[in-house]
Design a protein around this motif. Structure first.
Motif, short mmCIF file in Angstrom:
data_model
loop_
_atom_site.label_atom_id
_atom_site.label_comp_id
_atom_site.label_asym_id
_atom_site.label_seq_id
_atom_site.Cartn_x
_atom_site.Cartn_y
_atom_site.Cartn_z
N ASN A 50 5.22 -25.86 -7.10
CA ASN A 50 5.96 -24.93 -8.22
C ASN A 50 6.00 -23.83 -8.42
O ASN A 50 6.56 -23.08 -9.17
N GLU A 51 5.20 -23.17 -7.40
CA GLU A 51 5.16 -21.56 -7.31
C GLU A 51 6.45 -21.27 -6.47
O GLU A 51 6.92 -21.89 -5.45
N PRO A 52 7.14 -20.02 -7.01
CA PRO A 52 8.33 -19.56 -6.50
C PRO A 52 8.09 -19.49 -4.76
O PRO A 52 9.12 -19.50 -3.96
N LYS A 53 7.11 -18.77 -4.24
CA LYS A 53 6.69 -18.61 -3.03
C LYS A 53 6.96 -19.91 -2.10
O LYS A 53 7.18 -19.67 -0.94
N TYR A 54 6.72 -20.80 -2.88
CA TYR A 54 6.92 -22.23 -1.96
C TYR A 54 7.85 -23.13 -2.54
O TYR A 54 8.11 -24.32 -1.80
N ALA A 55 8.78 -22.54 -3.16
CA ALA A 55 10.00 -23.42 -3.71
C ALA A 55 10.73 -24.15 -2.55
O ALA A 55 11.42 -25.10 -2.87
N ARG A 56 11.01 -23.36 -1.45
CA ARG A 56 11.93 -24.20 -0.20
C ARG A 56 11.17 -25.02 0.60
O ARG A 56 11.77 -25.51 1.29
N LEU A 57 9.86 -24.79 0.66
CA LEU A 57 9.11 -25.67 1.17
C LEU A 57 9.33 -27.36 1.16
O LEU A 57 9.49 -27.81 2.08
N PRO A 58 9.84 -27.80 -0.05
CA PRO A 58 9.71 -29.24 0.14
C PRO A 58 11.32 -29.63 0.73
O PRO A 58 11.10 -30.78 1.54
N ALA A 59 12.16 -29.05 0.86
CA ALA A 59 13.45 -29.10 1.77
C ALA A 59 13.14 -29.11 3.06
O ALA A 59 13.70 -29.77 3.75
N PHE A 60 12.27 -28.18 3.65
CA PHE A 60 11.75 -28.05 5.19
C PHE A 60 11.13 -29.18 5.39
O PHE A 60 11.19 -29.83 6.46
N LEU A 61 10.20 -29.80 4.47
CA LEU A 61 9.45 -30.91 4.82
C LEU A 61 10.37 -32.12 4.84
O LEU A 61 9.98 -32.63 6.02
N LYS A 62 11.43 -32.26 4.13
CA LYS A 62 12.11 -33.49 4.22
C LYS A 62 12.90 -33.18 5.42
O LYS A 62 13.10 -34.45 5.97
N ILE A 87 4.59 -36.91 2.38
CA ILE A 87 3.56 -36.19 1.32
C ILE A 87 2.76 -37.01 0.72
O ILE A 87 3.13 -38.19 0.03
N ILE A 88 1.55 -37.00 0.79
CA ILE A 88 0.42 -37.68 0.01
C ILE A 88 -0.10 -36.45 -1.05
O ILE A 88 -0.69 -35.38 -0.89
N SER A 89 0.22 -37.08 -2.35
CA SER A 89 -0.18 -35.93 -3.41
C SER A 89 -1.48 -36.40 -4.17
O SER A 89 -1.47 -37.83 -4.89
N SER A 90 -2.14 -35.69 -4.34
CA SER A 90 -3.36 -35.89 -5.39
C SER A 90 -3.01 -36.09 -6.73
O SER A 90 -2.31 -34.95 -7.36
N LYS A 144 11.18 -33.04 -8.83
CA LYS A 144 11.91 -32.48 -7.84
C LYS A 144 11.69 -33.30 -6.49
O LYS A 144 12.94 -33.43 -6.00
N LEU A 145 10.71 -33.70 -5.93
CA LEU A 145 10.56 -34.33 -4.63
C LEU A 145 11.38 -35.73 -4.96
O LEU A 145 12.08 -36.07 -3.98
N ASN A 146 11.51 -36.19 -5.74
CA ASN A 146 12.51 -37.57 -6.03
C ASN A 146 13.67 -37.25 -5.93
O ASN A 146 14.70 -37.90 -5.15
N ARG A 147 14.08 -36.00 -6.48
CA ARG A 147 15.71 -35.67 -6.32
C ARG A 147 16.07 -35.13 -4.84
O ARG A 147 17.30 -35.42 -4.44
N LEU A 148 15.05 -34.91 -4.09
CA LEU A 148 15.25 -34.79 -2.57
C LEU A 148 14.98 -36.05 -1.85
O LEU A 148 15.74 -36.03 -0.69
N GLY A 149 14.86 -36.96 -2.57
CA GLY A 149 14.84 -38.27 -1.84
C GLY A 149 13.54 -38.80 -1.39
O GLY A 149 13.36 -40.02 -0.97
N TYR A 150 12.71 -38.24 -1.71
CA TYR A 150 11.13 -38.65 -1.53
C TYR A 150 10.78 -39.59 -2.45
O TYR A 150 10.88 -39.81 -3.86
N GLY A 151 10.13 -40.77 -1.88
CA GLY A 151 9.59 -41.88 -2.67
C GLY A 151 10.89 -42.97 -2.82
O GLY A 151 10.81 -44.15 -3.34
N GLY A 152 12.05 -42.60 -2.06
CA GLY A 152 13.21 -43.46 -2.11
C GLY A 152 13.82 -43.68 -0.78
O GLY A 152 13.05 -44.26 -0.08
N ALA A 153 14.96 -43.22 -0.64
CA ALA A 153 15.55 -43.25 0.70
C ALA A 153 15.22 -42.15 1.81
O ALA A 153 15.23 -42.41 3.02
N GLY A 154 14.23 -41.20 1.18
CA GLY A 154 13.86 -40.24 2.13
C GLY A 154 12.57 -40.60 2.72
O GLY A 154 12.03 -41.37 3.03
N PRO A 155 11.82 -39.46 2.97
CA PRO A 155 10.33 -39.80 3.57
C PRO A 155 9.72 -40.23 2.37
O PRO A 155 9.96 -40.37 1.14
#
Length: 320
Positions: free
Chosen positions: A109-121, A127-130, A157-168
């Motif tokens: 959620n921090e601005p410095k890492y805002a683009r990281l989820p897209a890179f991970l996808k 992603i294993i989330s605590s 946000k991760l759901n919008r990227l496809g996480y938990g669904g059709a994506g990773p």
């Protein structure tokens, strides 16, 4: 205090390394949170961080092994500037390997890492989330004020990227909020999906239940409350010998930020390296570890109690 080695001996069993299939990499102890149950005692004031040299030695180790799962953890592994280089290197070496990133969510959620989820996808990183509970009060008791709302935003946000669904894949992790064993994993999985789905429209693949190990901050908390002996007795009284064939240390290798190798991340915290003359990742091979005894201690009751516990949840559904 009850002795884990004696319990294992009663069943004529030994715990030996099998074929190593998973390398768990701790990228360092620096973290944006200071969670009360954190067994590595990560936090904003920690300075330990894996260097690029150690990352490259880990990649060479993986290249010459049968490893098909790389489990990236911390601290907050996102805060290590070498994380993306590691992931790119893994994808070059083993395109089909499963790459797991363990995240506390709030860091994304921090601005410095805002683009990281897209890179991970883009690199097909699961992603294993605590998420220690689906209720705000319990999450903030363990992790701090304001964490719950940030978690919800990041999950959406991760759901919008496809996480938990059709994506990773997107998995959540439950840790008990006190000195007790987790409820059955399938029951908690249903409760999480029902609550988070109905209230926030959040989807995820699986919930993992992980028993708290009596080390690090959790142990200190137990000692302060006079509950350590009671908790150790609880783990020992629920010892399940069927779990000995399934424990993660048989097929997993853990490496710390300095490149030192352990049978699991609990042994890392306790500074119990593998039973080898040289425990540096660049000096060993996965093949050379087969048949080596796993270093045990009373903290091992954690993984064998009840339904069993591993970094990927309950052992109940895992084959022996």
């Amino acid at each position: 205090m009850k002795n884990f080695g004696e319990y294992v001996g009663r069943f004529g069993d030994v715990v030996l390394k099998d074929n190593v299939r998973c390398l768990q990499m701790n990228m360092g102890y620096v973290c944006n949170l200071s969670c009360r149950h954190c067994h590595v005692e990560a936090g904003p004031d920690r300075q330990e961080m894996m260097s690029l040299r150690v990352v490259n030695d880990c990649l060479r180790f993986i290249e010459n092994s049968d490893i098909n799962v790389v489990d990236i953890t911390g601290g907050a592994p996102e805060m290590n500037p070498n994380l993306q280089a590691l992931i790119r290197g893994l994808r070059r070496l083993k395109p089909a390997a499963s790459i797991l990133l363990r995240s506390n969510l709030t860091i994304l959620n921090e601005p410095k890492y805002a683009r990281l989820p897209a890179f991970l996808k883009e690199n097909n990183v699961d992603i294993i989330s605590s998420m220690p509970c689906y209720l705000e009060e319990n999450v903030e008791f363990q992790r701090g004020k304001g964490v719950y709302s940030q978690n919800i935003k990041v999950l959406q946000k991760l759901n919008r990227l496809g996480y938990g669904g059709a994506g990773p894949k997107l998995h959540l992790v439950y840790n008990p909020g006190g000195s007790f064993l987790p409820a059955p994993q399938n029951e908690l999985d249903f409760a999480y999906k029902e609550s988070l789905g109905e209230r926030f429209g959040i989807m995820f693949n699986n919930l993992y239940t992980i028993t708290n190990a009596p080390i690090g901050r959790f142990r200190a908390d137990l000692e302060q409350q006079g509950q350590l002996e009671g908790y150790m007795n609880l783990l020992a009284d629920n010892f399940n010998p069927a779990n000995l064939a399934k424990v993660m240390c048989r097929n997993l290798l853990n490496v710390d930020w300095q490149g030192r190798v352990y049978d699991c991340d609990f042994n890392q915290v306790l500074q119990l390296p593998i039973a080898a003359g040289d425990s540096y990742i660049g000096s060993i091979t996965a093949q050379g570890l087969a048949g080596m005894p796993v270093r045990l201690g009373n903290h091992c009751f954690t993984c064998t109690a009840g339904a069993g516990s591993s970094c990927q949840g309950s052992l109940d559904n895992k084959a022996g």
